[in-house]
Design an enzyme around this catalytic site. Structure first.
Site, PDB file in Angstrom:
ATOM      1  N   GLU A  59      -5.581  -5.230  10.635  1.00 18.59           N
ATOM      2  CA  GLU A  59      -4.515  -4.258  10.843  1.00 18.59           C
ATOM      3  C   GLU A  59      -4.800  -3.456  12.113  1.00 18.59           C
ATOM      4  OE1 GLU A  59      -2.552  -2.987   6.982  1.00 18.59           O
ATOM      5  OE2 GLU A  59      -4.537  -2.083   6.883  1.00 18.59           O
ATOM      6  N   GLY A  76       2.686  -1.282   4.366  1.00 19.54           N
ATOM      7  CA  GLY A  76       2.737   0.133   4.029  1.00 19.54           C
ATOM      8  C   GLY A  76       4.176   0.581   3.807  1.00 19.54           C
ATOM      9  N   GLY A  77       4.796   1.136   4.847  1.00 20.48           N
ATOM     10  CA  GLY A  77       6.128   1.735   4.727  1.00 20.48           C
ATOM     11  C   GLY A  77       7.147   0.848   4.033  1.00 20.48           C
ATOM     12  N   ASN A  81       0.860  -1.188   0.000  1.00 23.73           N
ATOM     13  CA  ASN A  81       0.000   0.000   0.000  1.00 23.73           C
ATOM     14  C   ASN A  81       0.896   1.239   0.000  1.00 23.73           C
ATOM     15  OD1 ASN A  81      -1.845   2.012   0.451  1.00 23.73           O
ATOM     16  ND2 ASN A  81      -2.373   1.366   2.544  1.00 23.73           N
ATOM     17  N   TRP A  82       0.962   1.906  -1.143  1.00 21.60           N
ATOM     18  CA  TRP A  82       1.871   3.053  -1.284  1.00 21.60           C
ATOM     19  C   TRP A  82       1.273   4.338  -0.724  1.00 21.60           C
ATOM     20  CZ3 TRP A  82       3.978   2.421  -7.043  1.00 21.60           C
ATOM     21  CH2 TRP A  82       4.667   1.212  -7.139  1.00 21.60           C
ATOM     22  N   LYS A  83       0.021   4.314  -0.335  1.00 21.25           N
ATOM     23  CA  LYS A  83      -0.668   5.511   0.209  1.00 21.25           C
ATOM     24  C   LYS A  83      -0.478   6.694  -0.747  1.00 21.25           C
ATOM     25  CE  LYS A  83       0.069   3.379   4.636  1.00 21.25           C
ATOM     26  NZ  LYS A  83      -0.039   3.441   6.059  1.00 21.25           N
ATOM     27  N   GLU A 118      -6.826   4.310   7.797  1.00 14.99           N
ATOM     28  CA  GLU A 118      -6.724   5.761   7.550  1.00 14.99           C
ATOM     29  C   GLU A 118      -8.026   6.304   6.966  1.00 14.99           C
ATOM     30  OE1 GLU A 118      -3.058   5.259   5.446  1.00 14.99           O
ATOM     31  OE2 GLU A 118      -2.186   4.640   7.364  1.00 14.99           O
ATOM     32  N   GLY A 140       2.218   1.998  10.719  1.00 16.72           N
ATOM     33  CA  GLY A 140       3.162   3.101  10.543  1.00 16.72           C
ATOM     34  C   GLY A 140       3.854   3.530  11.830  1.00 16.72           C
ATOM     35  N   HIS A 166      -9.675   0.850   4.970  1.00 21.58           N
ATOM     36  CA  HIS A 166      -8.340   0.989   5.576  1.00 21.58           C
ATOM     37  C   HIS A 166      -8.437   1.896   6.796  1.00 21.58           C
ATOM     38  CE1 HIS A 166      -4.178   2.245   6.155  1.00 21.58           C
ATOM     39  NE2 HIS A 166      -3.857   1.096   5.574  1.00 21.58           N
ATOM     40  N   SER A 181       3.234  -2.395  10.458  1.00 19.70           N
ATOM     41  CA  SER A 181       4.685  -2.396  10.668  1.00 19.70           C
ATOM     42  C   SER A 181       5.336  -3.749  10.379  1.00 19.70           C
ATOM     43  CB  SER A 181       5.028  -1.908  12.078  1.00 19.70           C
ATOM     44  OG  SER A 181       4.593  -0.562  12.237  1.00 19.70           O
TER      45      SER A 181
END
Ligand code: PEP
Length: 257
Positions: free
Chosen positions: A172, A239-240, A11-13, A101, A178, A99, A218
């Site tokens: 999640e 993600g990251g 997931n590159w956001k 966010e 993150g 998600h 994470s």
């Protein structure tokens, strides 16, 4: 040994630009060549979905193209949004819904998320990845399973058993996304096992055994193998660490049997 094929999504956001995204996409495609035992998807920013279709298509790759969200209405006056059929028209085949966010930064509720799930699954070409998970406050109050259950029941309301082969769940925990904090493999396994029980109550135990439940929060090359080694964890949403090709590929490798 699980019969479920592991799935790893990046997931590159709202990170990457056209050229950096293309370069990262090419690196993932090259690193996944010959990997048939894990399904891999990337979720670029929505503006870059179609250009990334060009990258994946040109390389004739098996890396799936995903979208991070879509709107539940098929068309009309919804400025700034994109419908599920438009997402499919841009050659994405997987869509994230709910998600953390979207839930906690943008403010989406379970009713909207459920409408999105149904809209995505109404498109035969799309798979829906429903994301669920508890906040830190809810975890500390011992509410993890209760929150997951209610998000699953609300999010999946009205889903037909015939659509389940296009459904993936991503658990999640919000406090792990993150932050560098990860659920222990044991805690994650317990949450996943309970989610699978809820899926069994909703759709029957055989169907529940076939649905993939990914862990997200994470995940890094150093913790992925232990997490993915748990019986009810079928891969991860990353993600990251998906923004660095080398790390993302190492996580994919950790999902291989
Ligand atoms: C995510 O965005 O779904 C996620 C799990 O992010 P991170 O891996 O950075 O925690």
């Amino acid at each position: 040994m699980s019969v479920r094929k592991p799935f790893v999504g990046g997931n590159w956001k709202i990170n990457t630009y056209l050229e950096t995204g293309r370069a990262l996409g090419r690196e993932v495609v090259a690193g996944c060549e010959g990997i048939d035992d894990v399904e891999v998807a990337i979720f670029p920013p929505i503006a870059y979905v179609l250009p990334m279709a060009g990258v994946l298509g040109k390389a004739d790759s098996k890396v799936l193209l995903g979208a991070q969200d879509c709107y539940p209405e098929p068309e009309g006056a919804f400025t700034g949004e994109m419908s599920a059929s438009q997402v499919a028209d841009c050659q994405a085949t997987v869509v994230l819904v709910g998600h953390s966010e979207r839930r906690h930064v943008i403010g989406e509720d379970d009713a909207l998320i459920n409408r999105k799930v149904l809209a995505v699954l109404a498109q035969d070409a799309l798979t829906c990845m429903l994301c669920i998970g508890e906040t830190l406050e809810q975890r500390e109050a011992g509410q993890t399973d209760v929150v997951n259950e209610s998000q699953l029941r609300a999010g999946l309301n009205g889903v037909s058993p015939t659509q389940l082969d296009r459904l993936i769940i991503a658990y999640e925990p919000v406090w792990a996304i993150g932050t560098g904090r990860t659920a222990t493999p044991e805690d994650a396994q317990n949450a996943h096992a309970r989610c699978r029980e809820v899926l069994g109550e909703l759709f029957g135990p055989d169907q529940a055994q076939a649905i993939r439940i990914l862990y997200g929060g994470s995940v890094k090359p150093g913790n992925a193998r232990e997490l993915f080694g748990q019986p009810d964890i079928d891969g991860g949403l990353i993600g990251g660490a998906s923004l660095k090709g080398e790390d993302f590929l190492a996580i994919i490798e950790a999902a291989r049997s």
